[in-house]
Design an enzyme around this catalytic site. Structure first.
Site, PDB file in Angstrom:
ATOM      1  N   THR A  87      38.807  35.582  34.995  1.00 16.40           N
ATOM      2  CA  THR A  87      37.715  34.587  34.310  1.00 16.40           C
ATOM      3  C   THR A  87      37.108  34.837  32.875  1.00 16.40           C
ATOM      4  OG1 THR A  87      37.119  34.768  36.845  1.00 16.40           O
ATOM      5  CG2 THR A  87      35.548  33.768  35.277  1.00 16.40           C
ATOM      6  N   GLU A  90      27.618  36.645  40.722  1.00 16.06           N
ATOM      7  CA  GLU A  90      28.576  36.126  40.012  1.00 16.06           C
ATOM      8  C   GLU A  90      28.412  36.609  38.779  1.00 16.06           C
ATOM      9  OE1 GLU A  90      30.275  34.711  41.855  1.00 16.06           O
ATOM     10  OE2 GLU A  90      30.410  32.661  41.278  1.00 16.06           O
TER      11      GLU A  90
HETATM   12  P1  ADP Z   1      36.879  34.535  41.933  1.00 12.55           P
HETATM   13  O1  ADP Z   1      36.744  33.286  40.838  1.00 12.55           O
HETATM   14  O2  ADP Z   1      37.875  33.885  42.647  1.00 12.55           O
HETATM   15  O3  ADP Z   1      35.487  34.870  42.221  1.00 12.55           O
HETATM   16  P2  ADP Z   1      36.406  36.183  39.744  1.00 12.55           P
HETATM   17  O4  ADP Z   1      37.434  36.768  38.895  1.00 12.55           O
HETATM   18  O5  ADP Z   1      35.437  35.341  39.097  1.00 12.55           O
HETATM   19  O6  ADP Z   1      37.183  35.793  40.878  1.00 12.55           O
HETATM   20  O7  ADP Z   1      35.739  37.722  40.647  1.00 12.55           O
HETATM   21  C1  ADP Z   1      36.335  38.660  41.024  1.00 12.55           C
HETATM   22  C2  ADP Z   1      35.637  39.843  40.302  1.00 12.55           C
HETATM   23  O8  ADP Z   1      34.625  40.113  41.166  1.00 12.55           O
HETATM   24  C3  ADP Z   1      36.684  41.059  40.554  1.00 12.55           C
HETATM   25  O9  ADP Z   1      36.439  41.763  39.255  1.00 12.55           O
HETATM   26  C4  ADP Z   1      36.290  41.842  41.823  1.00 12.55           C
HETATM   27  O10 ADP Z   1      36.742  43.099  41.724  1.00 12.55           O
HETATM   28  C5  ADP Z   1      34.681  41.416  41.632  1.00 12.55           C
HETATM   29  N1  ADP Z   1      33.996  41.693  43.108  1.00 12.55           N
HETATM   30  C6  ADP Z   1      32.995  42.530  43.499  1.00 12.55           C
HETATM   31  N2  ADP Z   1      32.702  42.295  44.877  1.00 12.55           N
HETATM   32  C7  ADP Z   1      33.560  41.396  45.034  1.00 12.55           C
HETATM   33  C8  ADP Z   1      33.673  40.739  46.524  1.00 12.55           C
HETATM   34  N3  ADP Z   1      32.960  41.076  47.496  1.00 12.55           N
HETATM   35  N4  ADP Z   1      34.618  39.682  46.767  1.00 12.55           N
HETATM   36  C9  ADP Z   1      35.294  39.367  45.487  1.00 12.55           C
HETATM   37  N5  ADP Z   1      35.330  39.920  44.434  1.00 12.55           N
HETATM   38  C10 ADP Z   1      34.365  40.913  44.197  1.00 12.55           C
END
Ligand code: ADP
Length: 307
Positions: A181, A128
């Site tokens: 985010t 995260e």
């Molecule tokens: P969510 O709240 O749906 O997780 P976020 O915007 O917080 O969405 O996180 C997505 C971010 O994390 C994006 O920048 C994405 O490229 C990165 N990321 C890296 N690896 C992954 C993964 N395995 N699954 C989802 N997002 C990923």
């Protein structure tokens, strides 16, 4: 066991009055992952389908979370990770959390469980940190533990699993628009009035009580947010209209899922949830915004082993 296939669930964080401390796990919305041991002493993301995400281990939350865990164990065991994405990245229903929680859960199983589910949470939080710049636990904890999670404190990290009233259903609308985010965190005020704080902690405490006593009425009266929702809801098209429709059709509560743009309607019973889902669908399909719509139980089990 050298290989494991799992279901990694989507999660709804914040739940109105529980900004950054409360989250729940969904039952049927989520990704699949296949993880196997390799002989290369490296953690590799070997395949991703469904979403365009980084294959580099240090840029993928699954890779970062597993590496944090192996470092703690002083282990040089290698793993191949395949991610079958169903949750869209940036949806606000814990796409990154599903991958980081799923990955550490699977690797822990393949290593004969050196860690408890609680102990896996800090490793998943490292994923995260990569995704949003903030190692928050309100998605990874419910993904790992199932049901509802309360982050009692971050320092030291103390997380409680709360009971799940059996009739609860979640309707999730994901308008296919981009809300980053980081952006959606940056618009939140850093100071709040004492009056608002009192209302919020009253509601949060009542919500926790309602989960224990299965008091659906109290749960509905507690799903309120005077602090973050008024600011963030402006990023979500037709938020106020959606909330009114959900409430008019009997939803217990309606709010923003995580940092949005997904929104949730919490309902009592499958029939009521179907009614709310239909009403939201009829309203939104007239707008010029594409969307996904889900109906799910609360996933009390968290991550599931598929094979
Ligand atoms: P969510 O709240 O749906 O997780 P976020 O915007 O917080 O969405 O996180 C997505 C971010 O994390 C994006 O920048 C994405 O490229 C990165 N990321 C890296 N690896 C992954 C993964 N395995 N699954 C989802 N997002 C990923």
């Amino acid at each position: 066991m050298d290989e494991i296939k799992i279901f990694a669930p989507a999660t709804v964080a914040n739940l109105s009055c529980g900004f950054d401390v409360l989250g729940c796990c969904l039952d049927t919305v989520g990704d699949e992952m296949l993880i196997r041991k390799n002989n290369s002493r490296e953690v590799k993301i070997t395949k991703i389908t469904g979403q365009d995400l980084p294959l580099e281990t240090d840029k993928n939350v699954a890779g970062v979370a597993v590496k944090a865990m192996l470092e703690k164990l002083n282990s040089d065991q290698g793993f191949d990770i395949e991610i079958y994405k169903k949750i869209k990245s940036g949806s606000g229903i814990g796409s990154s959390a599903a991958s980081s929680a799923g990955a550490v859960f699977a690797v822990n199983k393949l290593l004969n469980e050196p860690f408890s589910l609680q102990e896996l949470i800090p490793f998943a939080m490292e994923g995260e940190r990569l995704a949003s710049g903030n190692a928050h636990a309100d998605n990874v904890a419910p993904a790992l533990l199932g049901g509802f999670s309360l982050v009692k404190s971050y320092e030291p990290l103390e997380i409680l699993k709360l009971p799940t009233p059996p009739e609860l259903r979640m309707v999730i609308l994901h308008p296919l628009i981009e809300v980053n985010t980081r952006d959606s965190r940056s618009i939140i005020k850093q100071s709040i009035s004492l009056k608002k704080a009192i209302n919020q902690w009253g509601n949060l405490a009542a919500l926790v009580s309602a989960l224990y006593t299965e008091d659906y009425g109290l749960l509905g009266r507690s799903l309120k947010d005077e602090i973050v929702e008024p600011v963030r809801s402006i990023l979500i098209p037709f938020f106020d209209e959606l909330k009114k429709i959900a409430k008019d059709h009997g939803a217990l509560g309606f709010g923003i899922s995580g940092s949005g743009p997904s929104v949730f309607a919490m309902c009592r019973g499958e029939e009521k949830a179907e009614e709310v889902k239909k009403a939201i669908q009829e309203f939104y399909q007239e707008k010029e915004i594409e969307f996904d719509l889900h109906l799910s139980k609360i996933g009390n089990e968290g991550i599931k082993i598929l094979g």
